[in-house]
Design a protein around this motif. Sequence first.
Motif, PDB file in Angstrom:
ATOM      1  N   ARG A 368     -36.647  59.703 -19.253  1.00 55.43           N
ATOM      2  CA  ARG A 368     -37.170  59.460 -17.921  1.00 55.43           C
ATOM      3  C   ARG A 368     -38.666  59.732 -17.869  1.00 55.43           C
ATOM      4  O   ARG A 368     -39.192  60.140 -16.873  1.00 55.43           O
ATOM      5  N   PRO A 374     -37.543  51.798 -15.892  1.00 53.96           N
ATOM      6  CA  PRO A 374     -36.227  52.003 -15.295  1.00 53.96           C
ATOM      7  C   PRO A 374     -35.396  50.726 -15.360  1.00 53.96           C
ATOM      8  O   PRO A 374     -35.943  49.620 -15.336  1.00 53.96           O
ATOM      9  N   ASP A 410     -35.297  55.724  -9.104  1.00 52.00           N
ATOM     10  CA  ASP A 410     -35.241  54.978 -10.360  1.00 52.00           C
ATOM     11  C   ASP A 410     -34.017  55.397 -11.150  1.00 52.00           C
ATOM     12  O   ASP A 410     -33.684  56.572 -11.219  1.00 52.00           O
ATOM     13  N   TYR A 412     -32.608  55.049 -15.047  1.00 52.44           N
ATOM     14  CA  TYR A 412     -33.086  54.690 -16.387  1.00 52.44           C
ATOM     15  C   TYR A 412     -31.908  54.338 -17.286  1.00 52.44           C
ATOM     16  O   TYR A 412     -30.753  54.400 -16.888  1.00 52.44           O
ATOM     17  N   ASP A 415     -28.754  56.759 -17.908  1.00 53.83           N
ATOM     18  CA  ASP A 415     -29.047  57.758 -16.894  1.00 53.83           C
ATOM     19  C   ASP A 415     -27.796  57.989 -16.039  1.00 53.83           C
ATOM     20  O   ASP A 415     -26.905  57.146 -16.003  1.00 53.83           O
TER      21      ASP A 415
END
Lengths: 733, 372, 339
Positions: A368, A374, A410, A412, A415
């Motif tokens: 990140r 992202p 965002d 990623y 994530d």
Amino acid sequence: MTVSETDYQPEPKQGDSILEIRNASVTFDMDRGESRVLDDVDLDIERNEILGVVGESGSGKSMLASALLDAIVDPGVLYGDITYHPPDGSPIDILDLDKQGLKELRWEEISMVFQGAMSSFNPVRKIRTHFVETLDAHDYDIDEGIERTEGILEDLYLDPDRVLDSYPHELSGGMKQRALIALSLVLEPEVLVMDEPTAALDLLMQRSIISLIQEIKEEYDLTIVFITHDLPLVADIADRIGVLYAFEFVELGPTGEILENAAHPYTRLLLKSTPNLEAPIETMQPVEGSAPDPVNVPSGCSFHRRCPLATQECRDVDPGPYDAGGSHVSHCHHWESAREEIPMSYDLKEIDTGSESAKIGKGDTASRTASAEPVVSLDDVEVHFEKEKGFLDMFDEPDVVEAVDGVSMDIYERDVVVLVGESGCGKTTLGKTAVGLQEPTGGSVNYRGHDIWDVKAGDGDGSISWDEIRRSLQIVHQDPGSALNPHRRVKASLEAPLKRWNDDLDGNDRKQRILSLLEHVGMSPPEDYIDRYPHQLSGGEQQRVALIRAMLMNPDVIMADEPVSALDVSLRVEMMDLMIQLQDTFNTSYLFVSHDLSNARYIAEKTGGRIGVVYLGRLVEIGPPDEIIHNPQHPYTKALCWATPELGADNDDDESPIREIDIPDPTNPPSGCRYHTRCAKAREVCRQQDPGAFDIPDDDLHEAACFRVLDDHEYWDSESITEEDELVAQGDD
Amino acid sequence: MTRHSETPTDDDERMDFEDAIVSDSEASADERIETDGGVGTPFEVVSEYEETRRDRYRKLYDAYVHAPISIIWRDWRARIGFTIVAIYLLMGTVGPLFVEPTSVTEGPALAAPFETMEYPLGTDNQGRDLLSQTVHSTSTILKMVLSGAVFTVGIGTIIGSIAGYKGGMTDTVLSSITDVFINIPGFPLVMVLGLMFDDQILGNPFAIGVLLSIASWGGLARAIRSQMLTLREESFVEASQAMGIGTSTIVFKEIVPHLMPFVVINLTNAGRKVIFEAVALYYLGILPFQDLNWGSILNQAYGANAHARPDAIHWFLVPMFAIVFISVGLTLLGQSLDRVFNPRVRARHEKTTADVEGDGDGETQTQDAMGV
Amino acid sequence: MILNKYASTMVTIDWRIRRLGQAVFTVWAVITLSFALVRMLPGNMMGAMITRLARQGINPARARELVEYRMTIDPDAPLLPAYLSYVSETLQGNLGQSVFYSRPVVDVLAEALPWTLFVLSWAVFISFFIGISIGALMAYWEGGKLDIGLTSYAVLMGSIPFYVLAILLLIFLSYRLGWFPTGGRQPIATDPGFNLTYISGIVTHAALPVLSMLVASGVASLGMRGNSIRVLGEDYLRVARLRGLSDITISTQYVARNAVLPMYTTLLISIGEMFGGSIVLEQVFQYRGVGWYMLSATHQRDYPLMMGGFMVITVAMVIALLLADLTYGYVDPRARRSQ
């Protein structure tokens, strides 16, 4: 249970039992044979205690509740003895009462709050009528009774006049639930039986009602039987806890004993499988297997099929009550070794790291960094719903619900973000917006740098197609029952995406792939499952099918809307582990939506993800789970942490951090900071100015939308506004 | 709490058991593939065998022929309804081949039923055989029923689905039109239209059927719309949208099956209504007719004052019986056909081998299926 | 979702005004349709009337004037002005002149309307009363012999067209047994007024038409049966029993009230079918109501009276449904917010 190997006698200590239950059984005659949904239960309920009864769905806990009022619905039959000891007068055998006797017992002596407050009121009559007719039916003085009712409603933080003059549908769920509690108290009963009274409510409301129950118990001198599936919830208020498994009590004892020194393998495993905020996640493990069918309960100990300690003795002999010390009773032949062999979270040294779920451990943190692009990014997204208008409303000012308002976020590669908030706060809408299922009314949603709605409208630069985006963003729904079309078999549901995207496969290929997937998620043998309709699957199996269906698209981001909230507590950890494992296999990112901070913490911590807290359409705080739980910056996050039930018995911090129990109307959200109407720390400036997102100094992943983060903000010089509200919950700070 | 929520595993357990018995052990041994074997992930597995055409036909036969018939045959209402409707179908198709057409003064006037075997249902005041009249008018009526029912259900379903699925302005406009049709009485309108277009519809039962149904689709459209509004929000629809599956596939595969019970009941109801209205219009002498039918028999009987004559009562009763009998058949059929679309019932019938239980289908289904 | 959850708490326009607007829209639609039928469609009535008058030897210009007078539509004016003046005349209550009776259509029908409404309102009331009572009985003894017997009755009732029952009643009760008059709407030989013979005469004349509509009770009873069984399983009923409410309160205020409310849709459909059915019904019993006049006008090609009858029946039904809707809002608190 007739076998008594010990000298333990379930004799009550003289004088302090209000209800004695002996050999209570409930049976239903079914086509497949007799079904026993309460099996020979013995229980003493002591005067003025709060007894928590914990059991998973289908453990017979609702039957126990009904049995206490001799109110088992036909065609169930209740056997045994239930004796009620009134404060003065002679004991009453409840099962021998005639119609008149039962009428005088129910509601006047023993009262009940049902699970479904939504459907416990007659929809065509005002709330007041319900109180009046109850008083009238029992020949109570109506004026006096209504006056008492108004007092009770005020104690429950409700406006008596408004509530009494409303129809049921005009009240919110939390209000209805409290009105139902008031209705159950209107005839001043001695015992209050509550069957999942908070199951349908939000965290804050749930916690508030729990606190209210404690107060009410003191004020009205009640004995309370609190029945729930949620152990941590009841741990806070109960004096004693009984654990039901397969229609009988497996363990009963003082709350502290049960939590810290449980003497039955089921209780210990259940405790371990319950996500919470404090225990290390490595210790949380699912309970294998599933609860038995009421027609076919195993002989001997009903838990032996799932029990790691089971021996031949367990299979043959029904364990009688063993005294585990300190008025603590366990129905386990091996209760002593259970305490040693099944370590709890506080025995950290003995963690069994060999099991598969523990191996997953903390996932790799997603990249990140500022340079990383992202996968999905939300930029100042707002979703405003207008109320649908009819032909004649065209000139009306439209009513707008600001479901999501100015959120940037965002997601990623690999994530995990977990959105947490109360129902109606817009977290689901926000999630759907992020995966392109809801078009935002403002701001933009970008997939790898392309505005997805521009691409859909054909305004993109052509380097990416809408199909590609659509395929990359998937959803897993909250209710597994409705996520699968009840008219289509598992195979048909899973074939749909393959037919759409993999036309090189023929029928046998598709079948083969589906079979191997079912096997992969633990549904084996898969041939048994592939031709089933959804109603022939359990909730966990339905959820697995829905999960594979999303995975078949090989997506980049999956939005999972409360994926475990419909499952039994002991199955949740297993499902979350499965999802995490699938993430490893497929390199996807998750956007979870949850109302439960404990589950959020489990997922986020295990995957190295973040937790985002949503309140009335705004993202008020986002950060790593550790920070959110141990260093919350926004007062709302603090309230959520406060409201999340804890297993630790030391949770005496009952000071409510919120000023108002009920959530404001989202069509007309408060000005400034939307939380200021409930915030205990609100000041004048919060009413006027809208706080942006501020970075927390020590952690670059942690942001909160509260002035209190900034040391030099004018907030600190502003006037406090917390005094002026009328409904102040338990003293402000 | 109800009994069901306490004992939720009812069906599941049983299925486990049955499936364990019927699952083809030979096939599963071949098909099972080690997940961490040669193939990278289970998401890339393909089969070693081609699907044969015979496999496919067998599945289709099971799903669309065997299961529905097996379900219908389990229910006494369906059996009776199906039989009655079948009798009328035979009467309308092969009936005229066996029963001679009748003409004026063929027999004695107003012969009572069963007086002579030549005129088993008696004759009218001009000596025409009532049995022959009844049989020969069946095919006309059936054609009207067919076109009328298909029209009502077609328009109702299409308007209702579009209004419900699209929403917004489309919905507002379509719903307003639907409301108008719900709010005006159909029969007077049909009467006026029948009068105006009597030349165009003479001798064309299909056109008459459509005309009769011109105002009767409103209720169905409204019901379908509200169903659609609910279904549109269902998670499985959203999931399909998320998978990029096309709207038409979603509508036909995911949504239409849920509407089928509605559609079937309305199909039979609309059929009944067409019969009632057609007979009424012929009875009133509004619609022109070339050959006698149930309605015009009533018209002539009434015109000849048969209601005042004790010896002529069969003149009324024969066509009346024909109307009521097919109506009972359609009602029963409509009430029971919805079961064909119930996945819980289907699950028990589609696999031939699983069909071992005694009853189990007997759950009471006598809903308010008739008119609502 | 969010939208639906909160939409319900918001009230934009009062539902009563919305419902009224819908009724006005319907009336407008019917007037427009009627205009189209009379003047625009191929084979329209206006053309037919002019041709017929011409055949009777009336000169074309006079014929056109006569038609304009009778139909309140000018055959020669351009469409829009003709339409507007037709709408305005209709709204002022001018439905034209009956050819056969040589009187204003409104006069003819105004005299007939009360009789039709009299029969229909009793028919609706009685058939629903009976249907609901039977349905409640069936639900109470669900699965018993009575239930099965009454269900068969209900299915049979639902399968009989009302006019078949009407003719049967006429044959057996009037002609065979002589219990009821064989036709007409009032006794011939008595003076109209508040005397016993006259009133009982009116009642006996209306009795068979009302009884014929009892077929609607079949559908109603099956609906009521289903609703009652559903309500009997509701949580609030269980709570009410535990609260010790009396059986009477429970059966009337809890079961009956909640089971009857959804019957409202069935009621609307029945009202519609009964209004339409009044034409056939009044023909069978020679009962001179609006339907009877409309039918005889049809046979006599008295188009103004026919279209007037169509309009009056439609508007009466629109008003009946409007009243039903508005009343429903008062009986069911939940209905006030939506629709």
